[in-house]
Design an enzyme around this catalytic site. Sequence first.
Site, PDB file in Angstrom:
ATOM      1  N   ASP A  97       3.659 -75.646 -26.180  1.00 60.18           N
ATOM      2  CA  ASP A  97       4.605 -76.703 -25.820  1.00 60.18           C
ATOM      3  C   ASP A  97       5.432 -77.251 -26.976  1.00 60.18           C
ATOM      4  OD1 ASP A  97       2.559 -77.970 -27.135  1.00 60.18           O
ATOM      5  OD2 ASP A  97       2.334 -79.593 -25.680  1.00 60.18           O
ATOM      6  N   GLU A  98       5.448 -76.578 -28.132  1.00 60.03           N
ATOM      7  CA  GLU A  98       6.249 -77.089 -29.239  1.00 60.03           C
ATOM      8  C   GLU A  98       6.765 -75.948 -30.113  1.00 60.03           C
ATOM      9  OE1 GLU A  98       4.331 -79.217 -32.452  1.00 60.03           O
ATOM     10  OE2 GLU A  98       2.356 -78.602 -31.725  1.00 60.03           O
TER      11      GLU A  98
END
Length: 398
Positions: free
Chosen positions: A126-127
């Site tokens: 998610d990053e």
Amino acid sequence: MPARRFIAHLDMDAFYASVELLRYPELKGQPVVIGGGRRHQPVEHDAGLRRFARLRDYAGRGVITTATYPARALGVHSGMGLMKAAALAPDAVLLPVDFDQYRAYSRRFKAAVAQLAPVMEDRGIDEIYLDLTDVPGAQDVADGDELAGVRALAARLKAAVTEATGLSCSIGVTPNKLLSKLCSDLDKPDGLTVLMPAEIPTRIWPLPASRINGIGPKASAKLAHLGIDTIGQLAQAEPGWLLEHFGSNYGAWLHAAAHGRDERPVVTWRAPKSLSRETTFERDLHPRDDREALSPIFTKLCEQVAQDLLRKDYLGRTVGVKLRYDDFKIVTRSMTMPAPTRDASVIRQWAGRCLKSVPLDRRLRLLGVKMESLCKPEEALPAQEPAVPYSLPLFESL
């Protein structure tokens, strides 16, 4: 004039929970916790309505994977035990994790971002970090605003993520990775923060020192004991004093980080150091009394690690096991094999040997298997000694 360095950190907002809200839009605005098992799957009704599990009904050993922002406002957070969370937010909805779905959305948002900013460092599901320095438009100036171009580019990145996934993200843009990681969290959710070094004293120094990525709980506690609570106080500390208390390497890094200095490049490819799988049991299991239950769980973990190695096209030479006992004590053991492998049966044999070297006289809360010393198949060297015998007892009597 040389181009200004622009590094972005893009962080998806409450990613797992946000993916679930796309599937169950009726839960938007409600406290929702992700971390349940298959038995917590919503139940469909004839009228198209769904009945959801609630935290108050949970019993077990699980922990929260993530939570929506309304749930976080009630004091629950990732890593917290579900039983503890139930005491804080008994009416919160509990949903099972669905990593296949999360990985699919992860691929979507990264592919959308790569169309605009191809120099990307993948930091997880998610990053990501992005080097925007040479992206067309990033250096543009408008109406005297030297950051207008990169701000507009970051807004386009956010819009591309939403168009591809229906989800929001937060972005921090600064001259380096350390500051951008800090800034992506300043205005969550759906935030956009662009910050230059001149703004560090007013916007970064008032923050808690623990907000710097790399200052963990132990270092935070030691800093607090020494009277340092904020990044600004850390920045004002004498470098020699920091080296005296934290050692030459970490002390020097603390001083540089507090002043927002970080020269690390955006790395577009990084070989994994290890691959692992673990599971937390719904009830504590005893290595001897619950051998029949533990054995297939252990085998499945080894098979999952082998599948991960195959999917990523790696072999591993060092196998390890992780056990968490009912008193929360964690024990790990590892062994290096004669040759790297991704064969599930070989991994299981050597993981079994690791188990033979740990105490198996207490009940277990968690069991895990890890492969390290990874290499590509073409880099593998032949075995220098015979492999382990095929059959080894797993949880044998002590």
